[in-house]
Design an enzyme around this catalytic site. Structure first.
Site, short mmCIF file in Angstrom:
data_model
loop_
_atom_site.label_atom_id
_atom_site.label_comp_id
_atom_site.label_asym_id
_atom_site.label_seq_id
_atom_site.Cartn_x
_atom_site.Cartn_y
_atom_site.Cartn_z
N LYS A 169 10.48 3.66 3.35
CA LYS A 169 10.35 5.11 3.16
C LYS A 169 11.10 5.55 1.92
O LYS A 169 12.24 5.15 1.71
CB LYS A 169 10.90 5.83 4.38
CG LYS A 169 10.11 5.54 5.64
CD LYS A 169 9.48 6.80 6.19
CE LYS A 169 8.66 6.48 7.43
NZ LYS A 169 8.78 7.51 8.45
N CYS A 200 10.66 50.03 2.23
CA CYS A 200 10.52 51.43 2.65
C CYS A 200 11.34 51.78 3.89
O CYS A 200 11.38 52.95 4.29
CB CYS A 200 9.05 51.76 2.89
SG CYS A 200 8.40 51.04 4.40
N CYS A 219 4.43 52.42 1.79
CA CYS A 219 5.29 51.31 1.41
C CYS A 219 4.85 50.79 0.04
O CYS A 219 3.76 50.23 -0.10
CB CYS A 219 5.17 50.23 2.49
SG CYS A 219 6.22 48.81 2.23
N TYR A 240 -7.25 1.74 6.19
CA TYR A 240 -6.40 0.62 5.80
C TYR A 240 -6.23 -0.49 6.83
O TYR A 240 -5.44 -1.41 6.63
CB TYR A 240 -5.03 1.12 5.35
CG TYR A 240 -4.38 2.12 6.29
CD1 TYR A 240 -3.99 1.75 7.56
CD2 TYR A 240 -4.17 3.44 5.88
CE1 TYR A 240 -3.41 2.67 8.43
CE2 TYR A 240 -3.58 4.36 6.74
CZ TYR A 240 -3.20 3.97 8.02
OH TYR A 240 -2.63 4.87 8.86
N CYS A 273 11.82 47.30 6.93
CA CYS A 273 11.16 46.89 5.70
C CYS A 273 12.12 47.03 4.51
O CYS A 273 12.73 48.09 4.34
CB CYS A 273 9.91 47.74 5.48
SG CYS A 273 9.12 47.42 3.90
N ASP A 280 0.95 10.39 3.87
CA ASP A 280 1.60 11.29 4.82
C ASP A 280 0.56 12.22 5.45
O ASP A 280 0.37 13.35 5.03
CB ASP A 280 2.67 12.10 4.09
CG ASP A 280 3.62 12.76 5.06
OD1 ASP A 280 3.56 12.43 6.26
OD2 ASP A 280 4.42 13.61 4.63
N LYS A 330 2.05 4.67 1.55
CA LYS A 330 2.07 5.19 2.91
C LYS A 330 1.70 6.67 2.84
O LYS A 330 2.45 7.49 2.32
CB LYS A 330 3.46 5.01 3.52
CG LYS A 330 3.53 5.37 4.99
CD LYS A 330 4.87 4.93 5.57
CE LYS A 330 4.93 5.13 7.07
NZ LYS A 330 4.80 6.51 7.48
N CYS A 387 5.35 45.27 8.11
CA CYS A 387 5.75 46.65 7.92
C CYS A 387 4.51 47.50 8.20
O CYS A 387 3.50 47.36 7.52
CB CYS A 387 6.24 46.88 6.49
SG CYS A 387 6.33 48.63 6.08
N GLU A 396 0.84 -1.19 0.00
CA GLU A 396 0.00 0.00 0.00
C GLU A 396 0.87 1.24 0.00
O GLU A 396 2.02 1.20 0.44
CB GLU A 396 -0.88 0.02 1.26
CG GLU A 396 -1.87 -1.11 1.32
CD GLU A 396 -2.50 -1.25 2.70
OE1 GLU A 396 -2.51 -0.25 3.45
OE2 GLU A 396 -2.98 -2.34 3.02
P1 AMP Z 1 5.68 5.68 11.30
O1 AMP Z 1 4.88 6.83 11.88
O2 AMP Z 1 6.77 6.13 10.41
O3 AMP Z 1 6.07 4.68 12.35
O4 AMP Z 1 4.68 4.92 10.32
C1 AMP Z 1 3.53 4.32 10.81
C2 AMP Z 1 2.36 5.14 10.42
O5 AMP Z 1 2.18 5.16 9.02
C3 AMP Z 1 1.06 4.58 10.90
O6 AMP Z 1 0.81 4.91 12.22
C4 AMP Z 1 0.09 5.21 9.98
O7 AMP Z 1 -0.34 6.44 10.53
C5 AMP Z 1 0.87 5.56 8.74
N1 AMP Z 1 0.38 4.95 7.50
C6 AMP Z 1 0.21 5.62 6.33
N2 AMP Z 1 -0.25 4.83 5.37
C7 AMP Z 1 -0.40 3.60 5.90
C8 AMP Z 1 -0.86 2.36 5.39
N3 AMP Z 1 -1.25 2.22 4.11
N4 AMP Z 1 -0.89 1.30 6.24
C9 AMP Z 1 -0.49 1.45 7.52
N5 AMP Z 1 -0.05 2.59 8.07
C10 AMP Z 1 0.01 3.67 7.27
ZN ZN Z 2 7.44 48.90 4.07
#
Ligand code: AMP
Ligand code: ZN
Length: 671
Positions: free
Chosen positions: A312, A410, A431, A225, A407, A117, A115, A425, A113
């Protein structure tokens, strides 16, 4: 309306509004006017009140929470929310694969899957209804953010029918789409607010807000997930992903079943490149053993499952030299630092600049020194950022970069308001970038939308000393000969510009108010203020207590308004603009023609109008003795039609030979 009809109407309205929510929040591309959306929501709300038995807990009326939770309650997780083991290279991933083979043999599959952010969330459902949403917190217990999570449109408040147990937990990642992130961050720049560094910060900041009405305005999304049930429902993780999708959860379509570690590597290689096209941030791949029985066999370490690992991505990072920190002054006077870099190639583009956000980023986080070598990274966002400094390359005598105190445009000493990250400013009258920026904001598309006048022309006209205040724009017609002599603009474009300026005097008060560029008074706030105070004099005279009574106006906005009107030059400018004929009164007050001219006549209003809201037209009709009716019949006298009216309505009215009139024709009937 019969109960059956009500049920149908509730269902069709819900479905339609959900789609609009999706267009608005997820795609950031609304296809309906706010006004029409609100009307439909109102209609749905009224029907749900009358027929609570047909109300859907997942209804769009339930999503915009206005209630304030002062503090989040801490909730213990039923199953701890563990983190995942991390790897950054192929060897570590091969080691992971070997460990698994040792423990359970060669007969297994992986699910790969993306990951995401964002920030993880745990949802509890009871009898198919969302009961609770809790953040990860320390993994053992987290914050109850249910009220805020209810505003996330892709999280079902009620599940579709399915074979789920009475109670279960499901986990996923809350995130913000890049498009929405950029739109909202730009809005914050426009409003003179500090921006967020990335979508994840924006999302987590949002989920922790106390005001869920504000949360609802910020589009979040969530991929689910992990399914946790007391008794195992499925044999594999893959099956559970298919099931939760059917129950109504948003799952990610890019997940794949892989039978060999080579397939896993292929998946990684693919997304390492393609992730920049996704529209949301990902920072790696999660690899999970598919079979639940095998997961159990593998078990957990103290910190993480042995059956899953996160690979990662190496962020695309380059090292380059910092040439100089320069500063930009926005129209509100906010001064933003920018790093000018020795040009370097990164993820296919040449990078010369990076945002530094604010003084703390320069002096506290990065502690930048002159001539530093810095690591620059590009996420999904457009503007690259400086991740860190290569301290080994710093010369012993390098001087720290001190945020400038005056600034750059100005020379005025900068100020910082308590609790704000940005320096300002204060010289807004003298300005240049502020003066030009304010006029550019005023003529902009969302404000006065003046035809024939653009940002560059404003800049030129300022440099040539034709304009330095908004009101000067409305005096330009007095200088048309001089403008022609400038030689920069043709006669035709000058005439177009003057025409556009003249026409803009008809723009409604709310647009003028937005155009004035008062800090924190964005488009929506301006509309609310115009509707509530009706004219600029009442707004200018309003106290803090009066201001916060208006819809959606909090103390921060109120104080900024009070501050703005305290300034004598601002008051003079308003008087001048008034005398030039701009609108400083909300239209409905102007047409206060209370009479009996419409008595005995019936009306229906349909579509969208440029100058009036439908409520305003309704008031006008009723104040003059007319009667509003709810459906088109042979007895109806007038259909007041605006833009985007439904074709069925129009056809019906035409068939019945009903007079179809515009808003202007309606006003004519009153004179
Ligand atoms: P880390 O914070 O680096 O330890 O990574 C773990 C975190 O990745 C989990 O707690 C989730 O919040 C996040 N995460 C994002 N996508 C996924 C996914 N597809 N499956 C599981 N965890 C995920
Ligand atoms: Zn200014």
């Amino acid at each position: 309306m019969s109960p059956a009809e009500a049920k149908n109407r509730i269902e069709s309205l819900s479905a339609e509004l959900k789609q609009h929510n999706y267009n608005y929040y997820v795609l950031a591309m609304p296809t309906i006017a706010d006004y029409d959306f609100d009307k439909k929501l109102e209609e749905l709300g009224a029907l749900e009140k009358e027929y609570p038995e047909f109300a859907d807990p997942d209804s769009p009326t339930q999503m915009v929470g206005g209630d304030l939770t002062k503090d989040f309650v801490t909730v213990k997780h039923r199953w701890p929310m563990l983190s995942l083991g991390n790897t950054y290279n192929e060897q570590e991933l091969l080691d992971f694969d070997q460990r698994i083979r040792k423990a359970i043999g060669d007969n297994f599959e992986y699910v790969c899957e993306l990951k995401f952010d964002g920030l993880s969330i745990s949802l509890t459902y009871e009898n198919g209804l969302l009961l609770r949403a809790v953040t990860r917190g320390d993994g053992i217990q987290g914050d109850d953010v249910t009220t805020n999570v209810r505003t996330i449109n892709t999280i079902p408040k009620r599940l579709r029918p399915g074979n789920y147990p009475d109670e279960f937990e499901i986990r996923g990642e809350v995130f913000m789409h890049l498009k929405a992130f950029e739109r909202l961050n730009n809005e914050r720049i426009e409003n003179g607010e500090v921006t967020y560094a990335n979508p994840r910060n924006f999302a987590s900041g949002t989920l922790k807000m106390q005001d869920s009405a504000e949360v609802a305005r910020r589009p979040l999304d969530c991929f689910l997930y992990f399914l946790y049930t007391e008794k195992l429902l499925f044999k594999t993780h893959w099956e559970s992903l298919q099931a939760i999708k059917e129950w109504g959860f948003h799952t990610n379509e890019h997940s794949r079943l892989c039978t060999t570690i080579d397939d896993v590597f292929k998946f990684i290689a693919h997304w390492d490149k393609k992730r920049f096209e996704l529209g949301y941030d990902t920072d790696g791949i999660v690899i999970k053993v598919n079979s639940y029985a095998q997961q159990q066999e593998l078990g957990f370490t103290a910190k993480s499952p042995r059956w899953a690992i996160a690979y990662k991505f190496k962020a695309e990072q380059v090292e380059t030299e910092l040439l100089e920190v320069s500063y930009q002054v926005g129209r509100t006077g906010a001064v933003t630092p920018v790093a000018n870099l020795k040009p370097v190639l990164l993820a296919g583009t040449t990078v010369k600049r990076a945002t530094l956000h604010n003084a703390d980023e320069v002096e506290k986080r990065l502690k930048l020194h002159e001539g530093d070598w810095v690591y620059v990274e590009k996420g999904g966002e457009i503007i690259p950022k400086i991740i860190s400094v290569n301290l080994e390359k710093r010369k012993a005598d390098a001087k720290p970069i001190v945020y400038r105190t005056t600034c750059p445009a100005c020379g005025t000493t900068l100020e910082r308001k308590e609790g704000e990250a940005a320096f300002y400013c204060p010289n807004d009258e003298g300005c240049p970038p502020q003066i030009v920026g304010k006029m550019q904001h005023f003529i902009g598309r969302k404000a006065m939308n003046i035809d024939g006048l653009g940002d560059e022309t404003i800049e030129t006209l300022y440099q040539k000393k034709f304009i330095s205040h908004i009101s000067d724009i409305y005096d330009l017609h007095k200088h048309s000969d001089e403008l022609k002599q400038l030689g920069r603009f043709g006669e035709k474009s000058i005439n177009n510009m003057l025409d556009g300026i003249e026409k803009s005097k008809q723009m409604p008060f709310e647009k003028v108010l937005f155009g004035l560029g008062i800090r924190y008074v964005g488009e929506t706030v301006a509309r609310k203020l115009a509707a509530y105070f009706k004219n600029i004099d009442r707004l200018a005279a309003a106290s803090l207590e009066e201001l916060v009574l208006a819809d959606e106006i909090g103390e921060r906005i109120a104080l900024s308004i009070i501050d703005w009107f305290k300034d004598e030059t601002h008051r003079q400018e308003i008087e001048k603009l008034k005398s030039q004929g701009l609108q400083f009164v909300t239209i409905e007050k102007e047409v206060n023609l209370a009479s009996e001219k419409l008595s005995g006549q019936t009306f229906i209003i349909s579509g969208v109008f440029e100058k009036f809201s439908r409520d305003e037209l309704k008031d006008i009709i009723e104040q003059n003795g007319g009667k509003m009716v709810s459906s088109i019949s042979a007895k109806l006298n007038y259909l007041v039609a605006g833009d985007n009216m439904g074709p069925a309505k129009l056809e019906k009215a035409q068939k019945l030979n009903i007079s179809i009139i515009s808003d202007e024709e309606l006003l004519k009937m009153l004179t």
